[in-house]
Design an enzyme around this catalytic site. Sequence first.
Site, short mmCIF file in Angstrom:
data_model
loop_
_atom_site.label_atom_id
_atom_site.label_comp_id
_atom_site.label_asym_id
_atom_site.label_seq_id
_atom_site.Cartn_x
_atom_site.Cartn_y
_atom_site.Cartn_z
N CYS A 85 0.84 -1.20 0.00
CA CYS A 85 0.00 0.00 0.00
C CYS A 85 0.88 1.25 0.00
O CYS A 85 1.60 1.50 -0.96
CB CYS A 85 -0.99 -0.02 1.16
SG CYS A 85 -2.34 1.18 0.96
N HIS A 192 -3.66 -4.42 -0.16
CA HIS A 192 -3.15 -5.01 1.08
C HIS A 192 -3.07 -6.52 0.94
O HIS A 192 -4.08 -7.21 1.06
CB HIS A 192 -4.05 -4.64 2.25
CG HIS A 192 -3.92 -3.22 2.70
ND1 HIS A 192 -2.97 -2.81 3.60
CD2 HIS A 192 -4.62 -2.11 2.36
CE1 HIS A 192 -3.08 -1.50 3.81
NE2 HIS A 192 -4.08 -1.06 3.06
N GLU A 194 -1.89 -8.55 3.02
CA GLU A 194 -2.20 -9.17 4.31
C GLU A 194 -3.70 -9.26 4.56
O GLU A 194 -4.14 -9.97 5.48
CB GLU A 194 -1.49 -8.43 5.45
CG GLU A 194 -2.12 -7.14 5.90
CD GLU A 194 -1.85 -5.96 4.99
OE1 GLU A 194 -2.26 -4.84 5.34
OE2 GLU A 194 -1.23 -6.13 3.92
#
Length: 212
Positions: A85, A192, A194
Site C-alpha cells: 500500500c 493489502h 495481508e
Amino acid sequence: MRVVVIDYNGGNLASAAQAARKAATRKGIEANVVISRDADDILTADRLILPGQGAFADCAQGLGSELRSMLETATANGTPFLGICVGMQLMSDYGLEHGRTEGLGWISGNIRRMDEAASAGLRLPHMGWNTLDFTPGAHLLTDGLTPGNHGYFVHSYALHDGAESDLVATAQYGTQVPAIVARGNRCGTQFHVEKSQDVGLTILGNFLRWTS
C-alpha cells in the site's frame, strides 16, 4: 530465512508479519519473521517488507533518513523488498498527499489523488475488492494466480506517470490503477496482501521464494 517487517511507527505491522509467517508455512519455508528497525536486522535480512497505512507524507516522515539509508543499502546489495500500500507508494519519486514529499525513487512516477475515479463518479477512497489484470507467467509474484483474482484495496492516491516496464499487474477504478510494480529486487503492491486472503498469501509466498 530471516524476514524483517520494517518498524517505522506505521500501521499494519503485526498483521503483515503474521501474514508472512502464514505464507511461509504454506510454502514449506522455514522463516523467522520479526518487526524491527534495528540496523543489524535490516542489513542482514533475507527479505524486507514495508507495510503502509495512512498518508504518504506521514509514512515518509516515519521512515526518516536513517531507515531510508538502511533500506537503500540493503536493497542495493540485492535483498528483495516488498512495499505494501503506502509502502509501495514510497518506492516512487515523490508523493503529493499533504504537499510534495520525496519518495525512495526506486520506480518512476509520482503519487497523487485519483481524480480520474472521482470524475467518473466513483467514491474515494477506493475501498474493497477489485480484480487484478496481468499477463500470466510474466512475473514470479503472480505465479499461481489467475487474471481476475481479487485484491483488497484501500486508497485515494495512486501511482501516476510510471514506467510501463515496472508494471506487473493493474486494476480498474475509473482508470487503470497500478496494482503490483517491480523493478529488480524491489517490488510493491498497492492493495493489502495481508488482507487479501488466499491471493495475498500466494503473493507473499512467491515473494519469499523470489530472486530477481
